[in-house]
Design an enzyme around this catalytic site. Structure first.
Site, short mmCIF file in Angstrom:
data_model
loop_
_atom_site.label_atom_id
_atom_site.label_comp_id
_atom_site.label_asym_id
_atom_site.label_seq_id
_atom_site.Cartn_x
_atom_site.Cartn_y
_atom_site.Cartn_z
N LYS A 1 -9.46 -0.83 9.74
CA LYS A 1 -9.39 -1.38 11.09
C LYS A 1 -10.59 -0.91 11.92
O LYS A 1 -11.18 0.13 11.64
CB LYS A 1 -8.11 -0.92 11.78
CG LYS A 1 -6.83 -1.49 11.22
CD LYS A 1 -5.64 -0.94 12.00
CE LYS A 1 -4.32 -1.48 11.47
NZ LYS A 1 -4.17 -2.93 11.75
N ARG B 1 3.97 -6.23 5.08
CA ARG B 1 4.74 -7.21 4.31
C ARG B 1 4.96 -6.74 2.87
O ARG B 1 5.93 -7.14 2.23
CB ARG B 1 4.04 -8.57 4.35
CG ARG B 1 2.70 -8.62 3.68
CD ARG B 1 1.83 -9.78 4.16
NE ARG B 1 1.39 -9.58 5.53
CZ ARG B 1 0.70 -10.46 6.24
NH1 ARG B 1 0.35 -11.62 5.68
NH2 ARG B 1 0.34 -10.21 7.48
#
Length: 499
Positions: free
Chosen positions: A280, A354
């Site tokens: 990130k 996920r």
């Protein structure tokens, strides 16, 4: 905080502060506020006439009786427009009044039950909302500070004052519910506010075990060796670069009760998300300590379910791991085999939530659930689509309807997004059964579609994406800057209304 119920007139209470209210546009106060005004020789009417108090929601004024009534202070709080009044206005007004009471040095406050009179709200939910708003609004996270500016002491006692003694039992039930739900939300806030060097997977597991022992939940923690033996390779792929082993915490309320409906709550528990190899940007990366907000919400919901003794078998599944880059970390392009047996091409390691949810959703089949809800800080796409005011939900329409109704009650609102089969085209992989991302377009939806592939066949399921709602940057009436605990009250309201 101690919560008390007393019967009598608010103007007769010997208190550090009493709280009364006023709707916007009212020029002649009635009810309890009118009685206090009369005892104060029209001080409230004078405030209104001079334009110093209009009754806007969260507007607060402090009056000093100077011996005309036993209370040392009168706190007048605005309820806003009558036509917009509801449970959330009660929470907001209660929080605003409590914070003002703390600011002026009161540690014990007596309050009327906002909305339970002319406001038209039933006494039990009104009492719950007063207590919720008060506790949530007074929350402060100071446990890691060693040097504080002058800080007023917290309120220690809240007394609800009711004129009608016949309402006492109902009000006690509401106050108890409000206290349990609020304190369960504060548990989640504490976990999210604590830094990731404290709140590790092991810390989360220890918190769950301690909580379970205190309130009577069953707790089981599956360690990395067990997860490996089970074949939870999607979860383990995220853990490869982490400094701590992955864990799966299983909490159960009413464990072993085959006569009760089973509802499974699955919460994403990334205790820190660097993005892994798909690193990130550095700006605001510290907010990624909140990437376990879904797991924190499940912890809070299970706590409340147990203390409220809900007639359900509730299971909480929280897969826990860090997502960090090192020489062993999963790389973009790697393929793993999930617990369900589907192979996953990991195109982006920052789409890790996920992956851990996929294995936990599959594992939920062991409990033969009537329904499954997962909650996760999953996608930046939710922020783009819905901003600050609603979580995204996808899945079974009947479960979404339950979530929407609960969201209107708690003001943790949700909004549905579609899961058309066409979105699945974006997740096709040339080397595996499914890819873990589907591009920028409809990114929240394709994430939900990915999760749908791992839900046990035939089980109703709903996905709640709370990305960006776990932490806020400015104070709200009953949500101070920092962790919100979003999802606890929403899930508890769904469970309370289960039939």
């Amino acid at each position: 905080m101690q919560i008390e119920i007393v019967t009598g007139a608010i103007q007769t209470q010997a208190a550090q502060a009493i709280v009364v209210n006023l709707f916007e546009g009212v020029t002649l106060p009635g009810g309890a506020t009118g009685a206090v005004d009369a005892a104060l020789d029209g001080q409230i009417r004078a405030l209104i006439a001079d334009g110093d108090f209009r009754g806007k929601l969260n507007e607060v004024a402090v009056l000093y009786p100077h011996g005309k009534i036993p209370a040392r202070r009168v706190i007048l709080v605005g309820l806003g427009k009558r036509e917009k009044f509801g449970l959330d206005a009660i929470r907001q007004a209660s929080a605003s009044a409590a914070k003002k009471a703390r600011d002026v040095g009161a540690t014990h406050v007596h309050t009327i039950i906002h909305g339970a009179g002319v406001g038209g709200v039933a006494p039990e939910p009104a009492a719950a909302a007063v207590v919720e708003g008060t506790l949530l609004g007074l929350y402060r996270f100071h446990e890691l500070k060693t040097q504080l500016e002058e800080v007023r002491p917290d309120l220690t006692t809240l007394t609800l004052v009711e004129l009608d003694p016949a309402r006492r039992t109902t009000l006690e039930a509401g106050a108890r519910t409000g206290k349990i739900v609020a304190e369960s939300t504060l548990l989640a806030r504490d976990l999210i506010n604590r830094p990731a060097n404290i709140v590790t997977p092991a810390y989360m597991a220890e918190t769950a075990q301690r909580m379970a022992a205190e309130i009577g939940l069953r707790c089981q923690v599956l360690d990395k060796a067990t997860l490996t033996a089970l074949g939870m390779n999607a979860l383990l792929s995220v853990n490869r670069g982490g400094g701590e082993p992955a864990q799966l915490v299983i909490l159960e309320h009413n464990a072993g009760r085959d006569d009760l409906p089973t509802v499974v709550l699955v919460g994403k528990g990334i205790t820190f998300d660097s993005g892994g190899i798909s690193l990130k940007p550095g700006e605001n990366m510290h907010h990624m300590k909140g990437d376990m907000g879904g797991a924190a919400a499940v912890f809070g919901a299970l706590r409340a379910a147990a203390l409220l003794d809900l007639p359900l078998h509730v299971v909480g599944l929280t897969p826990l791991t860090e997502n960090m880059p090192d020489a062993h970390a999963t790389k973009p392009g790697d393929v793993v085999r999930s617990l369900k047996g589907l192979t996953i091409e990991i195109l982006n390691t920052d789409a890790e939530g996920r992956l851990i949810l996929a294995d936990a959703l599959t594992y939920a089949q062991n409990f033969a659930p009537q329904a499954i809800f997962d909650i996760a800080t999953l996608t930046g796409g939710r922020v783009v689509a819905l901003g600050d005011h609603a979580a995204a939900v996808m899945g079974d329409e009947s479960l979404i309807a339950r979530l929407r109704a609960a969201g209107e009650t708690t003001f943790e609102r949700v909004w549905p997004l579609p899961l058309f089969e066409e979105y699945g085209e974006q997740l096709k992989s040339t080397v595996a059964d499914v890819a873990n991302i589907g591009g920028r377009a409809a990114s929240s939806i394709t994430a939900g579609y990915f999760l749908s592939k791992f839900v046990p066949d035939g089980v109703p399921w709903a996905h709640i994406d709370i990305a960006g709602l776990d932490l806020i940057e400015k104070d709200m009436p009953y949500i101070p800057k920092g962790a919100t605990g979003f999802g606890v009250r929403l899930l508890v309201e769904v469970l309370r209304g289960w039939k």
